[in-house]
Design an enzyme around this catalytic site. Structure first.
Site, mmCIF file in Angstrom:
data_model
loop_
_atom_site.group_PDB
_atom_site.id
_atom_site.type_symbol
_atom_site.label_atom_id
_atom_site.label_comp_id
_atom_site.label_asym_id
_atom_site.label_seq_id
_atom_site.Cartn_x
_atom_site.Cartn_y
_atom_site.Cartn_z
ATOM 1 N N CYS A 4 129.867 -20.275 -44.510
ATOM 2 C CA CYS A 4 130.258 -19.353 -43.818
ATOM 3 C C CYS A 4 128.964 -18.367 -43.338
ATOM 4 O O CYS A 4 128.689 -17.807 -44.430
ATOM 5 C CB CYS A 4 131.395 -18.288 -44.013
ATOM 6 N N CYS A 7 129.732 -14.721 -44.530
ATOM 7 C CA CYS A 7 129.699 -14.760 -46.151
ATOM 8 C C CYS A 7 128.287 -14.820 -46.796
ATOM 9 O O CYS A 7 128.099 -14.098 -47.753
ATOM 10 C CB CYS A 7 130.752 -15.975 -46.836
ATOM 11 N N ASP A 30 124.189 -6.459 -34.614
ATOM 12 C CA ASP A 30 124.122 -7.624 -34.028
ATOM 13 C C ASP A 30 122.885 -8.323 -33.833
ATOM 14 O O ASP A 30 121.964 -7.555 -33.183
ATOM 15 C CB ASP A 30 125.008 -7.657 -32.901
ATOM 16 N N HIS A 46 136.584 -13.427 -47.139
ATOM 17 C CA HIS A 46 136.633 -14.082 -46.035
ATOM 18 C C HIS A 46 138.176 -14.147 -45.482
ATOM 19 O O HIS A 46 139.040 -14.464 -46.276
ATOM 20 C CB HIS A 46 136.170 -15.538 -46.549
ATOM 21 N N ASN A 84 136.891 -10.697 -31.308
ATOM 22 C CA ASN A 84 137.260 -12.139 -30.606
ATOM 23 C C ASN A 84 137.889 -12.877 -31.540
ATOM 24 O O ASN A 84 137.478 -12.886 -32.789
ATOM 25 C CB ASN A 84 135.905 -12.640 -30.068
ATOM 26 N N HIS A 95 134.784 -15.853 -39.062
ATOM 27 C CA HIS A 95 134.772 -14.665 -40.158
ATOM 28 C C HIS A 95 135.079 -13.843 -39.479
ATOM 29 O O HIS A 95 134.510 -13.151 -38.805
ATOM 30 C CB HIS A 95 133.344 -14.704 -41.195
ATOM 31 N N HIS A 97 135.577 -10.410 -37.745
ATOM 32 C CA HIS A 97 134.320 -9.259 -37.440
ATOM 33 C C HIS A 97 134.926 -8.402 -36.220
ATOM 34 O O HIS A 97 135.523 -8.977 -35.335
ATOM 35 C CB HIS A 97 133.130 -9.970 -37.335
ATOM 36 N N HIS A 99 133.218 -6.074 -33.325
ATOM 37 C CA HIS A 99 132.173 -5.390 -32.807
ATOM 38 C C HIS A 99 132.400 -4.001 -32.508
ATOM 39 O O HIS A 99 133.287 -3.648 -31.608
ATOM 40 C CB HIS A 99 131.846 -6.276 -31.282
HETATM 41 P P1 DGP Z 1 131.520 -13.507 -31.931
HETATM 42 O O1 DGP Z 1 131.246 -14.219 -30.515
HETATM 43 O O2 DGP Z 1 132.755 -12.446 -31.693
HETATM 44 O O3 DGP Z 1 132.128 -14.595 -32.933
HETATM 45 O O4 DGP Z 1 130.393 -12.746 -32.259
HETATM 46 C C1 DGP Z 1 129.483 -13.159 -33.347
HETATM 47 C C2 DGP Z 1 128.378 -12.428 -33.078
HETATM 48 O O5 DGP Z 1 127.183 -12.591 -34.468
HETATM 49 C C3 DGP Z 1 127.481 -12.549 -31.943
HETATM 50 O O6 DGP Z 1 127.446 -11.228 -31.185
HETATM 51 C C4 DGP Z 1 125.921 -12.755 -32.336
HETATM 52 C C5 DGP Z 1 126.067 -12.478 -33.928
HETATM 53 N N1 DGP Z 1 125.276 -13.094 -34.734
HETATM 54 C C6 DGP Z 1 125.396 -14.609 -34.867
HETATM 55 N N2 DGP Z 1 124.394 -15.011 -35.906
HETATM 56 C C7 DGP Z 1 124.009 -13.912 -36.383
HETATM 57 C C8 DGP Z 1 123.255 -13.550 -37.552
HETATM 58 O O7 DGP Z 1 122.607 -14.466 -38.201
HETATM 59 N N3 DGP Z 1 122.673 -12.271 -38.002
HETATM 60 C C9 DGP Z 1 123.326 -11.609 -37.222
HETATM 61 N N4 DGP Z 1 122.970 -9.922 -37.444
HETATM 62 N N5 DGP Z 1 124.261 -11.426 -36.251
HETATM 63 C C10 DGP Z 1 124.683 -12.577 -35.875
#
Ligand code: DGP
Length: 111
Positions: A4, A7, A30, A46, A84, A95, A97, A99
């Site tokens: 994950c 995680c 992000d 998780h 989302n 996982h 989250h 925004h």
């Molecule tokens: P969602 O589409 O709601 O599952 O958003 C996942 C978010 O995670 C997306 O906006 C980009 C972010 N993201 C993906 N990989 C990484 C990473 O390795 N580091 C960081 N900081 N953000 C990431």
């Protein structure tokens, strides 16, 4: 949980830019920001998505949102929180989250 992404970020195995942490929640910027302030707020435990969120975690996420909004200077100007969920919700990381987006006038409609 094995394999994950979030995680691994929480465990420090993948680097991230920390914004906030407490015993239940970790928050970081992000990687593809959609606004001047774009923070991902993640429970340490998780769970795949908001459907699995228990009351303690929901409270911890809300407390973190309040703290981060103040810390990032958007509590007064306003901000948006989005979680989302699943395929049609365009969830890309399984996982839970949230925004937190702000620091600019966001579009009235989301899509
Ligand atoms: P969602 O589409 O709601 O599952 O958003 C996942 C978010 O995670 C997306 O906006 C980009 C972010 N993201 C993906 N990989 C990484 C990473 O390795 N580091 C960081 N900081 N953000 C990431």
């Amino acid at each position: 949980m094995d394999n994950c992404l979030f995680c691994k970020i929480i465990a420090g195995e993948i680097p991230s830019t920390k914004v906030y942490e407490d015993d239940k929640v970790y928050a970081f910027r992000d990687i593809h920001p959609q606004a001047p302030v774009h923070v991902l707020i993640v429970p340490r435990k998780h769970m795949d998505n908001i459907l699995e969120c228990d009351a303690d975690t929901a409270t911890a996420l809300t407390d973190a949102i309040r703290a981060i909004a103040a810390q990032e200077g958007v509590a007064e100007s306003g901000f948006r929180v989005i979680s989302n969920c699943g395929r049609d919700g365009a969830q890309s990381v399984n996982h839970l989250h949230v925004h937190l987006l702000g620091g600019t006038q966001l579009a009235e409609k989301m899509a």
